[in-house]
Every structure is written in structure tokens, then in C-alpha cells.
Scaffold this motif. Sequence first.
Motif, short mmCIF file in Angstrom:
data_model
loop_
_atom_site.label_atom_id
_atom_site.label_comp_id
_atom_site.label_asym_id
_atom_site.label_seq_id
_atom_site.Cartn_x
_atom_site.Cartn_y
_atom_site.Cartn_z
N LYS A 93 9.07 -2.40 -1.83
CA LYS A 93 7.74 -2.77 -1.35
C LYS A 93 7.81 -3.61 -0.08
O LYS A 93 7.10 -3.35 0.89
N VAL A 94 8.65 -4.64 -0.10
CA VAL A 94 8.72 -5.52 1.07
C VAL A 94 9.32 -4.79 2.26
O VAL A 94 8.82 -4.89 3.38
N SER A 95 10.37 -4.03 2.04
CA SER A 95 11.02 -3.32 3.14
C SER A 95 10.12 -2.25 3.73
O SER A 95 10.09 -2.05 4.94
N GLU A 96 9.37 -1.55 2.88
CA GLU A 96 8.43 -0.55 3.38
C GLU A 96 7.27 -1.21 4.12
O GLU A 96 6.77 -0.66 5.11
N SER A 97 6.86 -2.36 3.66
CA SER A 97 5.82 -3.10 4.37
C SER A 97 6.27 -3.44 5.79
O SER A 97 5.48 -3.37 6.74
N ASP A 105 0.85 -1.19 0.00
CA ASP A 105 0.00 0.00 0.00
C ASP A 105 0.88 1.24 0.00
O ASP A 105 1.50 1.58 1.02
N GLY A 106 0.96 1.89 -1.13
CA GLY A 106 1.84 3.05 -1.27
C GLY A 106 1.38 4.28 -0.51
O GLY A 106 2.13 5.27 -0.43
N ASP A 156 7.78 5.08 -1.24
CA ASP A 156 8.85 5.18 -2.23
C ASP A 156 8.69 4.18 -3.37
O ASP A 156 9.04 4.48 -4.52
N ALA A 157 8.19 2.99 -3.08
CA ALA A 157 7.98 2.01 -4.15
C ALA A 157 6.96 2.53 -5.15
O ALA A 157 7.12 2.38 -6.37
N LYS A 158 5.90 3.17 -4.66
CA LYS A 158 4.89 3.76 -5.54
C LYS A 158 5.51 4.89 -6.36
O LYS A 158 5.25 5.05 -7.56
N LYS A 159 6.34 5.69 -5.69
CA LYS A 159 7.00 6.80 -6.37
C LYS A 159 7.87 6.28 -7.52
O LYS A 159 7.87 6.85 -8.63
#
Length: 310
Positions: free
Chosen positions: A98-102, A57-58, A70-73
Motif C-alpha cells: 500500500k505505501v509503496s504503491e502510494s 486507493d486500489g 496489487d495491495a487490493k489484489k
Amino acid sequence: MAYTSIVELIDNCTDVEELIDRIIANDANERGISCEASFEQMKVLWEAMLASVNNYDGSLKSNSGLSGGDAKKYEDFRRNGGGVVGDLLANLITNALKVSESNACMKRIVAAPTAGSCGVIPAVLITLYNHRKANLASFQPSLIKDENVSKDDYNFTLDDKIVRSLYLAAAVGEVIAYRASIAGAEGGCQAEIGAASSMAACAFAYLNAGNIKQIMHAGALSLKALLGLACDPVGGYVEVPCIKRNVTGAANAVTSAELALAGIESRIPFDEVIDAMGEIGRKMDISLRETSTGGLAMTPTGRQYLPKQD
């Protein structure tokens, strides 16, 4: 699994499928379950890795405000024609973020081998899964040597082959943990991102038809590249620089595996590289081992995120 060296791990194995069968059987025996049950449990971890990317979820931000989105960016940047790297590397970057931000946003991840390095292995495997699916044909492996498993020949799906790569990565991770460390508090970030990158490199080399020798050189090359990496999380949060280092670790794993698959070898044997990592970790100043009292954490900007003292 109780492996204490790479030499012991690959002893008397000339075929990588035989090696993985042995790892599965050893895991099942150690935990008192069948090989099939062990495999199903590892498959759950693979599915959780997929979910950590698919359910990203960005819009979420971490509690500290240091990370999220950041992944969405980066995806938007690529979607609008930005960037010069190819799709495989671009998706590797995206998936690692994505995984690290999750993880930073308290969503479900697989600590592989740690939460701080959770983005490396999933990024490598999921990117390969999505981008080279057509090239990973099903195959007939040697049978798992277990009386509870049917002796009839069978084919593995792509998912099953990736699950098998996780056993290989896990065995390598166990050797690193035994001979050195996988904890930033003990060995710096080289013990977390370095170990994850090494494990991922071995899995990637296997999934690209590498033999045992090439797989182990991939692991050695990737770990060598990250020796000396400090663990200096800003504010004590596993976010800065940890999240971006997961991207670096994933890219390092793929490039190291590519070198090994081309026949380029590590001049220093894998076990000796692991031992060197352990030595460097022990010599590393405590301020650079997850205490947030040195490195990036003590820069003028980094100090702004230190917990407020009462």
C-alpha cells in the motif's frame, strides 16, 4: 543527530529508554527546539505513515502503468481464503504494498529513509500497531532530560511509544548514511531497502521489549541479509522491482528482529556490517546503481519500458 557509529550511539547507555531520551534531546538541541516540539514533529511523520495506508486507493495506477492495485489484489486474495501465512505476515505484505504503491501513484508518503524504501518501516510499525496493540501496554519511561519538559511522571500511549521507536530507527539510519549510504545511486538497493529494513528491525525489536544489545543485533542481522542487492529499476521508475522489495525488506526486518529477541546474535558487529555494505556499494558496477543500465532493467522485457529516444 550527528551519530557516526553504533558504538557511539549506544555509548554509556544500558537502558533503551534512556538511549531514546538522549536521541530526542540531541535532535532537539541540534535543531534549536524543545524536546516536546521535536516529538510532535516526529508524531506528524507517524500519522502520515498511518494515512498512507488508510488512504490507499486500489483503483489508482502509476503514470507508467507498471504498478497500482496489487495491495487490493492481495487483500481480496486473503479475504477469499487464499494464502497460508498468518495474519501478521499477510498484513505486513499488504501494508508494504500500500505505501509503496502510494509512492508510485504520487500520493503522500514518508521517505524513510528514501522514497524507494518508503514501505518498509510503515509496514512493520503499522502491522504491529494493529495486531499487537493489546500487548503493548503503556509504560513509564525515564524523563526526557530537558528543562522545558515537566518533571512529573507520565505514561506514553501506544502511539507515543511507536514515535519513540522512530527516533531509534532514525539514529540507526543516520549511522548507515554516514558510514555507507542510503542512496541507490551510491550503494545499490542494499543502501535503500537494506537500510530501511535495518532501521525497521531495530524499531520492531524495541517495541517487543528488546534490550539495547538485542536491538542492535536485529539491525545488523537484517542489513547482512540484504548485502549486495542491486538497484536496477525497470525503465528508471521506482516501481519494478522496488515495490515488491519493500515487502521483502519488511519481512526481513521482522524475522531478523525475532532472531535477535531469541538471543541469536550477528557474529559481525553492526558498525562492521555497515562498513561492509559501503564497500560493496563502492565496488558495485555503475550499471547496478540506479542507472537502469543493468540487471532487471536490461532484460528483454525490462527494455520495453525504457524511455523512447527522439
